[in-house]
Scaffold this motif. Structure first.
Motif, mmCIF file in Angstrom:
data_model
loop_
_atom_site.group_PDB
_atom_site.id
_atom_site.type_symbol
_atom_site.label_atom_id
_atom_site.label_comp_id
_atom_site.label_asym_id
_atom_site.label_seq_id
_atom_site.Cartn_x
_atom_site.Cartn_y
_atom_site.Cartn_z
ATOM 1 N N PRO A 225 51.671 66.266 21.892
ATOM 2 C CA PRO A 225 51.621 67.604 21.305
ATOM 3 C C PRO A 225 51.354 67.565 19.795
ATOM 4 C CG PRO A 225 53.469 67.436 22.821
ATOM 5 C CD PRO A 225 52.907 66.053 22.684
ATOM 6 N N GLY A 226 50.381 68.351 19.370
ATOM 7 C CA GLY A 226 50.056 68.459 17.957
ATOM 8 C C GLY A 226 49.273 67.311 17.375
ATOM 9 N N MET A 227 48.852 66.334 18.206
ATOM 10 C CA MET A 227 48.211 65.134 17.668
ATOM 11 C C MET A 227 46.686 65.117 17.801
ATOM 12 S SD MET A 227 50.568 63.558 16.186
ATOM 13 C CE MET A 227 49.447 62.287 15.669
ATOM 14 N N TRP A 228 46.124 65.807 18.788
ATOM 15 C CA TRP A 228 44.666 65.738 18.981
ATOM 16 C C TRP A 228 43.925 66.121 17.704
ATOM 17 C CZ3 TRP A 228 40.381 68.769 18.491
ATOM 18 C CH2 TRP A 228 39.211 68.346 19.136
ATOM 19 N N GLU A 229 44.357 67.202 17.082
ATOM 20 C CA GLU A 229 43.645 67.728 15.912
ATOM 21 C C GLU A 229 43.826 66.872 14.663
ATOM 22 O OE1 GLU A 229 47.321 70.431 16.577
ATOM 23 O OE2 GLU A 229 45.949 69.200 17.752
ATOM 24 N N ARG A 230 44.788 65.943 14.670
ATOM 25 C CA ARG A 230 45.008 65.113 13.488
ATOM 26 C C ARG A 230 44.771 63.627 13.779
ATOM 27 N NH1 ARG A 230 49.148 66.053 10.534
ATOM 28 N NH2 ARG A 230 49.573 68.169 11.277
ATOM 29 N N THR A 231 44.034 63.335 14.861
ATOM 30 C CA THR A 231 43.803 61.937 15.241
ATOM 31 C C THR A 231 42.320 61.624 15.336
ATOM 32 O OG1 THR A 231 45.872 61.880 16.510
ATOM 33 C CG2 THR A 231 44.246 60.166 16.984
ATOM 34 N N ILE A 232 41.939 60.492 14.747
ATOM 35 C CA ILE A 232 40.600 59.924 14.919
ATOM 36 C C ILE A 232 40.761 58.713 15.826
ATOM 37 C CG2 ILE A 232 38.625 58.824 13.786
ATOM 38 C CD1 ILE A 232 39.405 60.367 11.224
#
Length: 394
Positions: A225-232
């Protein structure tokens, strides 16, 4: 007045040490009887159907540039692969970029994120290029210690202790090189809460994702949760498909990140080699059709060798954490009374076996050596026999 080239060099880059892996590998090249457990490269040859696809592409005259982003068909296959294997959804048109190996992907991610003075958390021990990559981007790498007591995993407590107001990002290298450590789902759930709380961007190097020996297999932090948008997410074909020399990688990230990374990529690289892309496309298409048989066969073989090496080192009297991913073991050597550098130099000189000192992967690696088990079984057994004799002499 004499000309001194060194006076013109960027001293930040000059001061970065050379790779501790290549040092021992280069010496071994001068020793015909040496057995290398040093370089992390599969002993498998790229499967024939993959090689043949590239050969046919050349014969058909496909020698032009591709899109800066990479062949659309390849990006579409990568999207299918990420969805089916790791439950991650990316738009192949604007959220996937084909790179020259996973290494370029790491470099691009650091360059778009790091401004002068920014700090990037780097777990140790970990792959040799992370900390230098942060320096090359103008940032400051901050080591975060891990150890065998908890499987070499990064803990929320360790992250909280290392974070400062200057911390911009964190590199998450799991499955881990050199330790074989793996972050399972419960650990990722706890860690991701801290990363969201501290507003950190994650560069998740998942090049060993297919080489995970746990029952659930690899879990990406981008699914939390909440990680897709802040992960490369960084991945590639070198380890899973025995394609190291092809230098084929890719990154998956939100479009805002990918757009800027592609800008650097188009000015410095233009595009990944077309034949490598064609080969990678074949690897994914065939894998999807036959249930990833090539990948499964390699993983099974590595798993057999993994157990062999752990057992052998323990029988030598060395403490050896059982790696749950990648293709390395990281035994502890304090009992022998040598530093990791001394141990590896003496082992190479006296027994002609190449291992890598743990310090090549950061100061936290002292007291360990890294041995790669992506080596033919007969050579692996001979190397282990030599190491056992060597330890008996100490």
């Amino acid at each position: 007045m004499s000309f001194t080239p060194s006076a013109y060099l960027n001293q930040e880059i000059v001061n970065v040490p050379k790779s501790g892996i290549r040092k021992f590998f280069d010496v071994a090249q001068t020793m015909p009887g040496a057995i290398s457990l040093g370089v992390g490269e599969p002993d498998f040859v790229t499967p024939y159907h993959i090689r043949n696809a590239a050969i046919n592409s050349i014969l058909d005259g496909e020698t032009q540039y591709t899109s800066n982003w990479g062949l659309l068909e390849l990006r579409q296959e990568i999207a299918l692969y990420m969805k089916s294997r790791f439950a991650l959804t990316y738009d192949p048109g604007k959220e996937i970029l084909v790179t020259v190996g996973a290494s370029e992907g790491i470099d691009l991610a650091l360059r778009i994120l790091v401004s002068p003075g920014d700090e990037v958390l780097v777990p140790q021990p970990s792959y040799v290029s992370y900390a230098p990559g942060v320096v090359f981007a103008g940032g400051k790498p901050v080591p975060v210690h891990t150890d065998a007591s908890n499987g070499f995993v990064l803990t929320p407590e360790a992250v909280l202790e290392a974070v400062t107001e200057k911390t911009k990002a964190i590199i998450l290298p799991y499955p881990n090189n050199p330790t074989g450590g793996v972050l399972d789902r419960p650990a990722l759930e706890k860690l991701s809460k801290v990363l969201v709380e501290k507003d950190l961007i994650v560069i998740s190097d998942e090049i060993y994702a297919e080489l995970c020996y746990t029952q659930e297999g690899h879990v990406s932090i981008a699914t939390m949760p909440g990680m897709w948008e802040r992960t490369i997410v960084i991945n590639g074909f070198s380890k899973s498909f025995a394609m190291t020399g092809w230098r084929m990688g890719y990154l998956c990230a939100p479009a805002a990140f990918c757009d800027v990374m592609c800008k650097i990529h188009q000015y410095t690289i233009m595009c990944a080699p077309r034949q490598g892309q064609v080969a990678a496309l074949q690897a994914l298409r065939q894998g999807r059709e036959d249930g990833w048989q090539d990948v499964q066969n390699m993983r099974n073989s590595y798993n057999q060798r993994r157990r062999l090496m752990v057992k052998a080192f323990r029988e030598m009297g060395l403490e050896c954490y059982e790696p749950l991913g990648a293709f390395y073991v990281f035994p502890a050597i304090p009992k022998v009374g040598l530093t990791s550098e001394q141990f590896c130099e003496k082992l190479l000189r006296e027994m002609e076996v190449v291992a890598v000192p743990g310090t090549a992967f950061g100061e936290s690696g002292e007291g360990h050596i890294r041995c790669c088990y992506a080596t033919a079984l007969d050579l692996l057994n001979e190397a282990l026999s030599r190491i056992a004799r060597f330890i008996q002499t100490l």
